[in-house]
Design a protein around this motif. Structure first.
Motif, PDB file in Angstrom:
ATOM      1  N   LEU A 106       0.814  -1.221   0.000  1.00  0.00           N
ATOM      2  CA  LEU A 106       0.000   0.000   0.000  1.00  0.00           C
ATOM      3  C   LEU A 106       0.848   1.271   0.000  1.00  0.00           C
ATOM      4  O   LEU A 106       0.484   2.272  -0.647  1.00  0.00           O
ATOM      5  N   TYR A 107       2.006   1.217   0.678  1.00  0.00           N
ATOM      6  CA  TYR A 107       2.763   2.446   0.898  1.00  0.00           C
ATOM      7  C   TYR A 107       3.119   3.210  -0.375  1.00  0.00           C
ATOM      8  O   TYR A 107       2.904   4.421  -0.450  1.00  0.00           O
ATOM      9  N   PRO A 108       3.687   2.592  -1.435  1.00  0.00           N
ATOM     10  CA  PRO A 108       4.079   3.382  -2.609  1.00  0.00           C
ATOM     11  C   PRO A 108       2.899   4.079  -3.292  1.00  0.00           C
ATOM     12  O   PRO A 108       3.062   5.163  -3.869  1.00  0.00           O
ATOM     13  N   TYR A 109       1.712   3.467  -3.201  1.00  0.00           N
ATOM     14  CA  TYR A 109       0.540   4.121  -3.795  1.00  0.00           C
ATOM     15  C   TYR A 109       0.144   5.369  -2.997  1.00  0.00           C
ATOM     16  O   TYR A 109      -0.173   6.421  -3.571  1.00  0.00           O
ATOM     17  N   VAL A 110       0.174   5.241  -1.681  1.00  0.00           N
ATOM     18  CA  VAL A 110      -0.158   6.399  -0.832  1.00  0.00           C
ATOM     19  C   VAL A 110       0.882   7.491  -1.019  1.00  0.00           C
ATOM     20  O   VAL A 110       0.546   8.671  -1.164  1.00  0.00           O
ATOM     21  N   ARG A 111       2.149   7.109  -1.030  1.00  0.00           N
ATOM     22  CA  ARG A 111       3.220   8.096  -1.205  1.00  0.00           C
ATOM     23  C   ARG A 111       3.090   8.801  -2.550  1.00  0.00           C
ATOM     24  O   ARG A 111       3.210  10.028  -2.634  1.00  0.00           O
ATOM     25  N   ALA A 112       2.820   8.053  -3.603  1.00  0.00           N
ATOM     26  CA  ALA A 112       2.667   8.639  -4.939  1.00  0.00           C
ATOM     27  C   ALA A 112       1.470   9.587  -4.987  1.00  0.00           C
ATOM     28  O   ALA A 112       1.514  10.633  -5.635  1.00  0.00           O
ATOM     29  N   ALA A 113       0.393   9.217  -4.275  1.00  0.00           N
ATOM     30  CA  ALA A 113      -0.797  10.067  -4.259  1.00  0.00           C
ATOM     31  C   ALA A 113      -0.492  11.414  -3.604  1.00  0.00           C
ATOM     32  O   ALA A 113      -0.881  12.468  -4.113  1.00  0.00           O
ATOM     33  N   PHE A 114       0.225  11.383  -2.478  1.00  0.00           N
ATOM     34  CA  PHE A 114       0.562  12.637  -1.797  1.00  0.00           C
ATOM     35  C   PHE A 114       1.511  13.480  -2.648  1.00  0.00           C
ATOM     36  O   PHE A 114       1.391  14.707  -2.692  1.00  0.00           O
ATOM     37  N   GLU A 115       2.464  12.847  -3.307  1.00  0.00           N
ATOM     38  CA  GLU A 115       3.384  13.596  -4.169  1.00  0.00           C
ATOM     39  C   GLU A 115       2.639  14.223  -5.336  1.00  0.00           C
ATOM     40  O   GLU A 115       2.925  15.352  -5.736  1.00  0.00           O
ATOM     41  N   SER A 116       1.659  13.487  -5.882  1.00  0.00           N
ATOM     42  CA  SER A 116       0.862  14.024  -6.981  1.00  0.00           C
ATOM     43  C   SER A 116       0.045  15.229  -6.519  1.00  0.00           C
ATOM     44  O   SER A 116      -0.054  16.243  -7.230  1.00  0.00           O
ATOM     45  N   LEU A 117      -0.540  15.132  -5.326  1.00  0.00           N
ATOM     46  CA  LEU A 117      -1.292  16.270  -4.780  1.00  0.00           C
ATOM     47  C   LEU A 117      -0.391  17.477  -4.587  1.00  0.00           C
ATOM     48  O   LEU A 117      -0.771  18.617  -4.895  1.00  0.00           O
TER      49      LEU A 117
END
Length: 293
Positions: A62-73
């Motif tokens: 799960l972590y890389p998806y959450v991290r990528a989402a925050f970076e995209s935001l």
């Protein structure tokens, strides 16, 4: 979103306590956030190993998806911020205020803040601040605007006083009175024609001009006529300071009529902390204060 922030920080630190310190939350608060995600997914995201936690297989997935989402935001926020800085700050004011006051200060503002573009929108008749087509205004308000809707910074009182050329002043005699001005052409603005009567009444003189008005549409035109010796203009703001200092205009009678309201800066209350608006308003306010000193 709050729960995902707690999960992201806890995973990155592999510590609930360190995540809580970073997010300025309590240890139980971050644990609760992680628990919310685990309950929603039906899996465990961390395993306890002694006094420490480690990510489970599900947590590592799960972590890389959450991290990528925050970076995209974050990238999106920065892009919007860059676009906002690229758009000109829209400043509403009136013709005279623009020509004789604000426009003279704009070059120095742009030199001090080259990152901000600026557009001056002038209007000849409408006095109300238009928060749809302007970000900030240099306007006159007869009373203080509603603080729930607008942020208002008063700059100058609304004071009426007459000015004319030295040539016209010489024809009035050595110590002219307010009554003497009525023997000369009075330049009046058709939307503010009552201002002359207001000034004479405040000076204790019955208003009975012997010469017809010279009617114009803006104070800027009235002042040009006064500079050319064609009549006496009535000023309603800080628009002739340089002309008086240079001797191009004089105040034949010292009386001023202070009216309700003030000249000032205005913006929407919910926009007062906008970087460009706050920078402009602070700069103009400081410029006015330095001018007074």
């Amino acid at each position: 979103m709050k729960a995902l922030k707690g999960f992201e920080a806890a995973t990155r630190h592999q510590s609930i306590r360190d995540a809580a310190d970073e997010l300025c939350l309590t240890h139980p608060a971050v644990s609760h956030q992680v628990q919310l995600i685990e309950d929603a997914l039906g899996v465990s995201l961390f395993a306890q190993e002694g006094r420490h936690i480690v990510s489970t297989e599900e947590g590592r997935v799960l972590y890389p998806y959450v991290r990528a989402a925050f970076e995209s935001l974050l990238e999106g926020v920065e892009e919007v911020h860059r676009n906002a800085l690229g758009k000109p700050l829209r400043v509403q004011t009136y013709v005279t205020a623009s020509i004789r006051w604000l426009a003279k200060r704009v070059p120095q503002f742009l030199a001090d803040h080259p990152e901000i573009k600026l557009t001056l929108n002038t209007c000849a008749v409408e006095w109300e601040f238009d928060d749809v087509h302007a970000d900030v205004g240099l306007v006159y308000c007869a009373s203080e605007p509603d603080s729930a809707k607008y942020h208002w910074v008063p700059l100058y009182e609304y004071a009426l006083f007459p000015v004319c050329s030295p040539t016209v002043a010489a024809t009035l005699g050595v110590h002219p009175t307010a009554h003497d001005l009525m023997t000369k052409p009075l330049v009046a603005i058709y939307t503010e024609v009552q201002n002359w009567e207001t000034w004479f009444v405040s000076a204790g003189v019955n208003f009975e001009p012997s010469v017809p008005y010279l009617m114009v549409d803006t104070l800027a035109v009235a002042l040009e006529m006064a500079l050319n010796g064609e009549g006496i203009a009535l000023v309603n703001g800080p628009f002739v300071e340089q002309d008086i200092v240079a001797g191009r205009l004089v105040q034949p009678v010292s009386h001023k009529a202070v009216c309700p309201g003030a000249w000032g800066l205005i913006c929407r209350a919910d926009m007062k902390e906008n970087l460009r608006i706050r920078t402009f308003m602070d700069w103009v306010t400081k410029n006015v204060e330095e001018g007074r000193s």
